[in-house]
Scaffold this active site. Sequence first.
Site, PDB file in Angstrom:
ATOM      1  N   ASP A  11     -14.011   5.737 -44.807  1.00  0.00           N
ATOM      2  CA  ASP A  11     -14.412   4.640 -43.941  1.00  0.00           C
ATOM      3  C   ASP A  11     -13.368   4.592 -42.809  1.00  0.00           C
ATOM      4  O   ASP A  11     -12.254   5.103 -42.973  1.00  0.00           O
ATOM      5  CB  ASP A  11     -14.387   3.356 -44.777  1.00  0.00           C
ATOM      6  CG  ASP A  11     -14.604   2.127 -43.938  1.00  0.00           C
ATOM      7  OD1 ASP A  11     -15.582   2.094 -43.189  1.00  0.00           O
ATOM      8  OD2 ASP A  11     -13.774   1.199 -44.029  1.00  0.00           O
ATOM      9  N   ASP A  13     -12.690   1.579 -40.168  1.00  0.00           N
ATOM     10  CA  ASP A  13     -12.027   0.275 -40.030  1.00  0.00           C
ATOM     11  C   ASP A  13     -11.539  -0.238 -41.380  1.00  0.00           C
ATOM     12  O   ASP A  13     -12.341  -0.439 -42.288  1.00  0.00           O
ATOM     13  CB  ASP A  13     -13.012  -0.765 -39.477  1.00  0.00           C
ATOM     14  CG  ASP A  13     -13.224  -0.601 -37.996  1.00  0.00           C
ATOM     15  OD1 ASP A  13     -12.361  -0.015 -37.343  1.00  0.00           O
ATOM     16  OD2 ASP A  13     -14.256  -1.083 -37.507  1.00  0.00           O
ATOM     17  N   LYS A 119     -20.370   2.007 -34.125  1.00  0.00           N
ATOM     18  CA  LYS A 119     -20.875   2.849 -33.034  1.00  0.00           C
ATOM     19  C   LYS A 119     -19.750   3.249 -32.092  1.00  0.00           C
ATOM     20  O   LYS A 119     -19.948   4.032 -31.174  1.00  0.00           O
ATOM     21  CB  LYS A 119     -21.976   2.106 -32.262  1.00  0.00           C
ATOM     22  CG  LYS A 119     -23.218   1.897 -33.108  1.00  0.00           C
ATOM     23  CD  LYS A 119     -24.331   1.224 -32.330  1.00  0.00           C
ATOM     24  CE  LYS A 119     -25.578   1.177 -33.212  1.00  0.00           C
ATOM     25  NZ  LYS A 119     -26.620   0.338 -32.668  1.00  0.00           N
TER      26      LYS A 119
HETATM   27  P1  B16 Z   1     -19.319  -1.616 -34.003  1.00  0.00           P
HETATM   28  P2  B16 Z   1     -16.402   0.568 -40.840  1.00  0.00           P
HETATM   29  C1  B16 Z   1     -17.458  -1.396 -39.342  1.00  0.00           C
HETATM   30  O1  B16 Z   1     -16.678  -0.225 -39.454  1.00  0.00           O
HETATM   31  C2  B16 Z   1     -16.573  -2.628 -39.279  1.00  0.00           C
HETATM   32  O2  B16 Z   1     -15.871  -2.802 -40.508  1.00  0.00           O
HETATM   33  C3  B16 Z   1     -17.446  -3.836 -39.044  1.00  0.00           C
HETATM   34  O3  B16 Z   1     -16.642  -5.000 -38.971  1.00  0.00           O
HETATM   35  C4  B16 Z   1     -18.231  -3.646 -37.738  1.00  0.00           C
HETATM   36  O4  B16 Z   1     -19.106  -4.738 -37.525  1.00  0.00           O
HETATM   37  C5  B16 Z   1     -19.040  -2.355 -37.846  1.00  0.00           C
HETATM   38  O5  B16 Z   1     -18.160  -1.270 -38.100  1.00  0.00           O
HETATM   39  C6  B16 Z   1     -19.821  -2.060 -36.575  1.00  0.00           C
HETATM   40  O6  B16 Z   1     -18.904  -1.797 -35.545  1.00  0.00           O
HETATM   41  O7  B16 Z   1     -19.649  -2.964 -33.465  1.00  0.00           O
HETATM   42  O8  B16 Z   1     -18.085  -0.988 -33.408  1.00  0.00           O
HETATM   43  O9  B16 Z   1     -20.501  -0.674 -33.969  1.00  0.00           O
HETATM   44  O10 B16 Z   1     -15.582  -0.346 -41.703  1.00  0.00           O
HETATM   45  O11 B16 Z   1     -17.746   0.950 -41.433  1.00  0.00           O
HETATM   46  O12 B16 Z   1     -15.615   1.759 -40.346  1.00  0.00           O
HETATM   47 MG    MG Z   2     -14.128  -0.717 -43.461  1.00  0.00          MG
END
Ligand code: B16
Ligand code: MG
Length: 219
Positions: A11, A13, A119
Amino acid sequence: MKLEEKAVIFDLDGVICFTDKYHYQAWKALADKLGIYFDEKINNRLRGVSRMASLEIILERADKTYTQEEKEAFAEEKNDNYKELLKNMKESDLSEEVKTTLEELRARGYLLAIGSSSKNTKFILGQLGLGDFFDAIADGTDITHSKPDPEVFLKAAEKLGMKPEDCAVVEDAKAGIEAAKAANMTALALDGDARDCGMQDYNLEGFFDLLNILPGAGE
Ligand code: B16
Ligand code: MG
């Protein structure tokens, strides 16, 4: 415990890097503008969840309903703000522990991939100096169903040319552990609600602990 997996899907984040504070600032700005209460506890529920699903969680506290068009404009506004904040990320934000562990896993013969709902994955990896590092990247731009659906991890395995059962997933979020198990992969919980959800196969003591349980892809 020693695992026999041949590939590791990370993963992004909460595992490779920490963008929570930027997500929080950007969602908070939007929530304040709309007059909706939002705090760090609610922000925790957004971990691993897609952008639109995150917005729906924030709008649970709104006293009016919004059209789909309005919601898309809100999500876009948050993302523009978030992307500006991401420009602050730099190579030194990648911890030494993550960097050396990734390099050692590669030296031990593991295929390494990213499986993220974001994304903005490729932009973030570029900021961290990992733009060309991983053998495969599956992210929010590749999928129609976000975690806890297994799609993003199955896509990562497919891009690696690996069977799901030969992949281990490292996650910080409950939605991600659920997704890994639904994909028939070994789920390793690093932190946060991933450790409390009870569905993981193993609790990592820290990122470095991967080196204790992954002795070598051919062994
Ligand atoms: P974006 P992961 C996730 O990343 C985040 O944990 C989550 O908080 C976020 O809403 C999601 O990505 C979408 O992110 O707005 O940048 O497309 O933990 O799956 O790496
Ligand atoms: Mg995460």
